[in-house]
Scaffold this active site. Structure first.
Site, short mmCIF file in Angstrom:
data_model
loop_
_atom_site.label_atom_id
_atom_site.label_comp_id
_atom_site.label_asym_id
_atom_site.label_seq_id
_atom_site.Cartn_x
_atom_site.Cartn_y
_atom_site.Cartn_z
N ASN A 141 0.83 -1.20 0.00
CA ASN A 141 0.00 0.00 0.00
C ASN A 141 0.86 1.24 0.00
O ASN A 141 1.96 1.26 0.57
CB ASN A 141 -0.99 -0.01 1.18
N ILE B 70 -0.88 4.49 0.50
CA ILE B 70 -2.05 5.36 0.68
C ILE B 70 -1.58 6.80 0.84
O ILE B 70 -2.21 7.74 0.37
CB ILE B 70 -2.86 4.93 1.94
N ASN C 117 -3.41 7.07 16.28
CA ASN C 117 -2.15 6.83 15.58
C ASN C 117 -1.70 8.16 14.99
O ASN C 117 -2.37 8.75 14.15
CB ASN C 117 -2.37 5.77 14.50
N CYS D 294 7.36 6.97 8.77
CA CYS D 294 6.85 7.73 7.63
C CYS D 294 7.99 8.19 6.74
O CYS D 294 8.97 8.76 7.20
CB CYS D 294 6.06 8.93 8.13
N LYS E 52 5.73 3.11 17.31
CA LYS E 52 5.61 2.06 16.28
C LYS E 52 6.84 2.05 15.41
O LYS E 52 7.17 3.01 14.72
CB LYS E 52 4.36 2.31 15.44
N ASN F 158 5.79 -2.12 11.37
CA ASN F 158 5.12 -1.44 10.28
C ASN F 158 5.47 -2.18 8.99
O ASN F 158 6.11 -3.23 9.05
CB ASN F 158 5.57 0.03 10.22
N GLY G 32 0.84 -8.34 5.48
CA GLY G 32 0.20 -9.63 5.25
C GLY G 32 1.10 -10.80 5.64
O GLY G 32 2.25 -10.61 6.05
N GLY H 91 1.22 -9.81 9.55
CA GLY H 91 0.79 -11.04 8.91
C GLY H 91 -0.07 -11.97 9.72
O GLY H 91 -0.27 -13.12 9.33
N GLY I 89 -3.86 -6.46 10.96
CA GLY I 89 -3.92 -5.48 9.88
C GLY I 89 -4.65 -6.01 8.67
O GLY I 89 -5.89 -6.04 8.61
C1 LIG Z 1 -3.78 -0.07 3.74
C2 LIG Z 1 -2.90 0.10 4.94
C3 LIG Z 1 -2.81 1.33 5.58
C4 LIG Z 1 -1.99 1.51 6.69
N1 LIG Z 1 -1.96 2.73 7.33
C5 LIG Z 1 -1.21 2.87 8.47
C6 LIG Z 1 -1.22 4.09 9.20
O1 LIG Z 1 -1.93 5.03 8.87
N2 LIG Z 1 -0.43 4.19 10.31
C7 LIG Z 1 0.36 3.15 10.73
O2 LIG Z 1 1.06 3.28 11.72
N3 LIG Z 1 0.37 1.97 10.06
C8 LIG Z 1 -0.39 1.82 8.94
N4 LIG Z 1 -0.39 0.60 8.28
C9 LIG Z 1 0.44 -0.50 8.78
C10 LIG Z 1 -0.37 -1.48 9.64
O3 LIG Z 1 -0.88 -0.83 10.77
C11 LIG Z 1 0.51 -2.67 10.07
O4 LIG Z 1 1.63 -2.19 10.74
C12 LIG Z 1 0.98 -3.49 8.88
O5 LIG Z 1 -0.05 -3.60 7.93
C13 LIG Z 1 1.47 -4.89 9.27
O6 LIG Z 1 0.43 -5.68 9.80
P1 LIG Z 1 -0.39 -6.78 8.90
O7 LIG Z 1 0.62 -7.60 8.19
O8 LIG Z 1 -1.24 -7.50 9.87
O9 LIG Z 1 -1.20 -5.97 7.92
C14 LIG Z 1 -1.22 0.43 7.16
C15 LIG Z 1 -1.32 -0.82 6.52
C16 LIG Z 1 -2.13 -1.01 5.44
C17 LIG Z 1 -2.21 -2.36 4.79
#
Ligand SMILES: Cc1cc2nc3c(=O)[nH]c(=O)nc-3n(C[C@H](O)[C@H](O)[C@H](O)COP(=O)(O)O)c2cc1C
Ligand SMILES: Cc1cc2nc3c(=O)[nH]c(=O)nc-3n(C[C@H](O)[C@H](O)[C@H](O)COP(=O)(O)OP(=O)(O)OC[C@H]3O[C@@H](n4cnc5c(N)ncnc54)[C@H](O)[C@@H]3O)c2cc1C
Ligand SMILES: Cc1cc2nc3c(=O)[nH]c(=O)nc-3n(C[C@H](O)[C@H](O)[C@H](O)COP(=O)(O)OP(=O)(O)OC[C@H]3O[C@@H](n4cnc5c(N)ncnc54)[C@H](O)[C@@H]3O)c2cc1C
Ligand SMILES: Cc1cc2nc3c(=O)[nH]c(=O)nc-3n(C[C@H](O)[C@H](O)[C@H](O)COP(=O)(O)O)c2cc1C
Ligand code: FES
Ligand code: FES
Lengths: 302, 258, 302, 258
Positions: A68, A70, A97, A128, A164, A191, A216, A243, A264
């Site tokens: 992503n 975004i 956040n 970031c 984070k 992250n 993921g 993931g 996530g």
């Molecule tokens: C579409 C999307 C948007 C995200 N936006 C943020 C965000 O705004 N702030 C943040 O700290 N992490 C953000 N993340 C990171 C997630 O919070 C998480 O750290 C990351 O996806 C790993 O977890 P997962 O594998 O379970 O998805 C985002 C992740 C995804 C997929």
């Protein structure tokens, strides 16, 4: 089994937290379950000013994961407090956040949230990109990380501060220690991993931003390794993520030392997954004879 | 728009059949217990999928009743190719109905502009009681019998144009332009189809001042407004989630590039 | 289409190379295809002395990937030259993969291989863990990386030197530049991402070594991003790898700037995959109207 | 051992049937065009698997002829559960026969010690011409009819012991010990089964000085000796690939832990 967990000053009903950016403002999921049943909801990243985010396309599917970019689209803190926060049902435990481009702005955001009763804790996103030359992030430099954490802690009042961490570093323990030394009450990780996906026919990246963040199941081994490393390096509670798609995955993170976890990408696979997981985690833990998380946490034999 | 009684549920595959062309699949799931408006969609993810493909897939509701939920889809990539292998009895997780629908103007002519599998949402539209103010122009690549064209043509005035060559496409664009122009101030168009076609429709709607609605097919991660991956740029300069604020938009409200 | 590629001084029949540690000494795959049809074969990592490797279990499957902690088991250079090399059919293009724990030993290994006619090039694996306090690797520190490359170049004679980069770093370009400045003729990347997998029931890691290296499709987005970054940062040929399992994947790496690619985990999925890929890559390239790799390489529009 | 005429090939599923217990699957693939020795194995990966599971899976050849290749497996994890869903007509990539086999001592008694699904390689062994010097002791958890026990017992002297309780397991261990002791200097044992059983077999072989061969089921990444993930520690202190130097080893050549 009582699923309660104590993360320093923060008490959660259970260890399942929805991850920032994957659960909107919670409101989007109200029709799929009871928000107050989840351990906590990490809200979409919020900045001082509204942000439009990056151009499309912003997401791409990859093997066992997704990218992503975004670009932290959000309505800005003012509008969030007026138009979103009041509608989130009381009973839900909320974690804000925070995203900013300077330590000062991080501090200002923390100051604003410090007086919001409905916000249980602050999570500081120091992963970031593009905050200084060469694309190095706050989360990739221990001094910059410490500067942000210091600025936030100065203004956060009684709110617990979660920092984070970015996985895009040589040694995550260095940043973890810097954040804790600067006053972080807790750490959350990981992250997204920086990644790319391209289309060999159009010869373009599948993301307008070219590079994006990988999340993921694909990243779970990296996440587990980092949580394990950090749990041994610092003495604050750790929130693990990366993931998770099953109760078994949740226990893996707790086994290597996490107090709680965040979910996530799994929220996209089915919008009621987080709600279901709370119950599934309890059933699995009981089937393993786990009586309290304190007994199981960090008991990996190495 | 949102009905709190319709969360996510596991439906059973009643049938999953390739049409006369194997790249077009007609999928019928057990009745979901809800109805919806034409243009709304569902997110679908088979319960037995592992985690290699992490996203559900969005599809327009082609028809829904107490007999079942029907979807028509084209196999274009890994997800749709796997969906095409579904067998009766297997479980599929479905959430919906989602998003905004086509709004019919009861007082004036409504011209449906459908391209290829974009015909899907109009099957249920053609089943409405009043059809006298509806007509359809259908552009298609495969032969007509592969699409549910006859089901619609049996109820509303319909016309089809096949595109096999670049010349056919240019010709279709000319006809689109003429029809849209003819409706300026007197009616509206409702369009669903591939993005290049929607761009053309929007261009002529704006050029001729004709009212129009288009259904976007942006890549979607969640379908519920959370991932911000499916956004569309509004003329106000904001990005809005097309899964919540769309997929059907007024042509005047959004930008589509060229 | 003529699939030939020129990597500085090294000419390959085609861009498909089998990755070190995933294709044995080539011999294991002779019954599954013609070794001389592959662009090149990177041999299993070789050290001066024989190494027994790590205890079992050494491998674990993960979503779209696997972890390994083989521990560089190998027969040692002497036995390799006597008992393995003579049996590899002439016609196969061979790349030796060098592993040592000090720059001096790396130099000595390079010296030994520099006089071996059957070896076309040397690949230096600087991603080996545990070479100094804290587990930092040669490949995670630009100065140590440069020291190794310098020692190898001094002894490598006319053999082209490929330096294989670790992805477990904050900024891969820093190490890439250090390696090139120290004389690397080419770079290859990525080696495995450090990761873990645990069993919630036995409360043990699925690897005796606890931590292992993640490979396979899961890491492809990270690999593509790093190859893209490095291709823009240095002026030497790049060999890309990480998660390739199709002709399409091969072209993705070439699109972002790789001269050639390596195939690792995919060799396990079916032992003739590398052989089949050579042909599939040609067919796909021709279907896209690609007339030479030089025309396609690095043409990603950003 | 290695036949250069038998590379990797796509075989067709002829049948894939759960036995009377659904966790035991009897899989028959089209004839591979080769034969092999009892104890050799094949690597299997269905052609339609995506990349979520990157490894093929190793299985003993239960039987092979021009009628087909038969495998019997137990569903224990993600891979075997997916394999259990195979349907007739689907393609499966198979390479083999691989590894070293059980070496029969024609002059002396050979006692087969099979545990659970470890009975698989002995089905083809029991089909050999001379069976007079063969006998089998079979330990099993599920009821006997779930296993291909009768096929073997019809041809060689066989005896079965069910283990349902810890006491049963202790009892089985006692019998194992006695039989192994009785063969000291006069015969040999051939064992295939779960690792704890193999450890017991090896222990008593060494204790009583009885000749024995055991078939290991180490986790395998490639099956061809390349990944070094399946190694077994030899008494000489080396690690050797069990896919090439095994899976059948002389108990005296290897270490197994306790
Ligand atoms: C579409 C999307 C948007 C995200 N936006 C943020 C965000 O705004 N702030 C943040 O700290 N992490 C953000 N993340 C990171 C997630 O919070 C998480 O750290 C990351 O996806 C790993 O977890 P997962 O594998 O379970 O998805 C985002 C992740 C995804 C997929
Ligand atoms: C609201 C909505 C309603 C839809 N209704 C229908 C329908 O009724 N019938 C139908 O056949 N399809 C419909 N689609 C499109 C359908 O969702 C996609 O074709 C499908 O998600 C592609 O999945 P895949 O895994 O096969 O392709 P992928 O492997 O994800 O992609 C394959 C190729 O298709 C492209 N692609 C990816 N997503 C889309 C997309 N959303 N639209 C077009 N191309 C895409 C990719 O860029 C790639 O080139 C709809 C989409 C939306 C958003
Ligand atoms: C030479 C050889 C011959 C074999 N023959 C047969 C046979 O004829 N019939 C049969 O049913 N099985 C046989 N096996 C075992 C079979 O390969 C495994 O059961 C299978 O690979 C497990 O795959 P999975 O994806 O279902 O399990 P995974 O998801 O990979 O693992 C599930 C559980 O099983 C454990 N496990 C993983 N690999 C093995 C293994 N090799 N043995 C035991 N447990 C394991 C894991 O640690 C985990 O706890 C053989 C193995 C070898 C090496
Ligand atoms: C089992 C195994 C053993 C490996 N051994 C080596 C090695 O000896 N030397 C080396 O440089 N890389 C080694 N690698 C790394 C691979 O060469 C390659 O960099 C990595 O697997 C990523 O490519 P892939 O995703 O295509 O597998 C090994 C990888 C695996 C899976
Ligand atoms: S699909 Fe996720 S916000 Fe629309
Ligand atoms: S399974 Fe790979 S070496 Fe034996």
């Amino acid at each position: 089994m009582d699923q309660k967990v104590q993360l320093g000053p923060l008490t959660l009903k259970n260890p399942v937290i929805t991850a920032s950016g994957t659960f909107g403002y919670g409101l989007e999921f109200m029709r799929y379950g009871d928000l107050s049943a989840i351990g906590a909801i990490c809200l979409k990243g919020i900045s001082l000013a509204p942000r439009a985010g990056n151009p499309m396309p912003r997401i791409a599917e990859t093997p066992c994961g997704m990218l992503n970019a975004i670009g932290l689209q959000n309505v800005g803190v003012e509008k969030f407090l007026k138009e979103k926060l009041p509608y989130i049902p009381a009973g839900a435990t909320l974690i804000a956040n925070l995203y900013a481009q300077t330590p000062e702005d991080f501090g200002e955001l923390a100051g604003i949230f410090s007086t919001e009763d409905k916000i249980a804790a602050l999570e500081v996103n120091i992963s970031c990109p593009n905050v200084r030359e060469g694309g190095v992030q706050f989360g990739q430099d221990p001094h910059m990380a410490a500067a942000v954490v210091g600025a936030v802690k100065k203004r956060s009042g009684t709110k617990p501060v979660i920092v984070k961490l970015s996985p895009n570093v040589t040694d995550v323990r260095v940043i973890a220690k810097a954040a804790v030394d600067a006053g972080a009450d807790m750490l959350s990780l990981i992250n997204t991993l920086s990644g790319m996906s391209v289309d060999i026919r159009t010869r373009r990246s599948r993301l307008a931003n070219v590079v994006g963040g990988l999340s993921g199941p694909a990243i779970k081994p990296v996440a587990l390794r980092m949580v394990h490393q950090v749990a041994q390096a610092v003495n604050v509670p750790i929130i693990g993520m990366g993931g998770i798609t099953s109760a078994e995955d949740v226990l893996e993170f707790i086994l290597v030392g996490a107090h709680a976890v965040q979910i996530g990408t799994y929220n996209f696979m089915r919008p009621d997954n987080a709600f279901r997981l709370v119950e599934e985690v309890r059933v699995l833990a009981e089937s393993l004879g786990i009586e309290s998380w304190d007994d199981y946490r960090g008991t990996l034999q190495v | 728009m949102i009905d709190s009684q319709t969360p996510c549920r596991d439906l059973e595959v009643l049938s999953c059949r390739p049409g006369s062309d194997p790249s077009l699949i007609d999928l019928v799931l057990s009745a979901p217990g809800w109805t919806c408006k034409p243009g709304q969609f569902v997110m679908i993810r088979p319960a037995h999928w592992g985690v290699e493909l992490v996203w559900p897939r969005p599809f327009s509701v082609c028809d829904v009743s107490d007999k079942g939920l029907r979807i028509i889809f084209q196999t274009v990539g890994r997800g749709t190719r796997k969906l095409a292998e579904l067998e009766p009895g297997q479980k599929v997780t479905v959430w919906g109905p989602l998003g905004r629908w086509f709004r019919i103007d009861e007082a004036r002519p409504n011209l449906i502009l459908a391209g290829g599998v974009g015909i899907a949402p109009f099957v249920m539209l053609a089943r409405r009681e009043r059809t006298d103010n509806l007509s359809m122009l259908f552009g298609h690549r495969l032969d007509l019998e592969h699409y549910p064209y006859d089901e619609i043509a049996a109820r509303i005035k319909s016309e089809a144009m096949q595109q096999k060559t670049p010349a056919d496409i240019a010709q279709f664009e000319t006809v689109l332009s003429e029809r849209i122009k003819a409706l300026a101030g007197v009616g509206q168009v409702l369009a669903c189809g591939p993005e290049p076609m929607l761009k053309v429709v929007r261009k002529y709607c704006l050029l001729h001042g004709t009212d129009g609605q288009v259904s976007l097919e942006n890549r979607m991660g969640c379908g519920v407004g959370a991932c911000l991956g499916c956004v569309c740029k509004t003329t106000a300069g904001d990005y809005v989630q097309s899964c919540v604020h769309g997929p059907v938009f007024d042509v005047r409200d959004i930008e589509l590039g060229v």
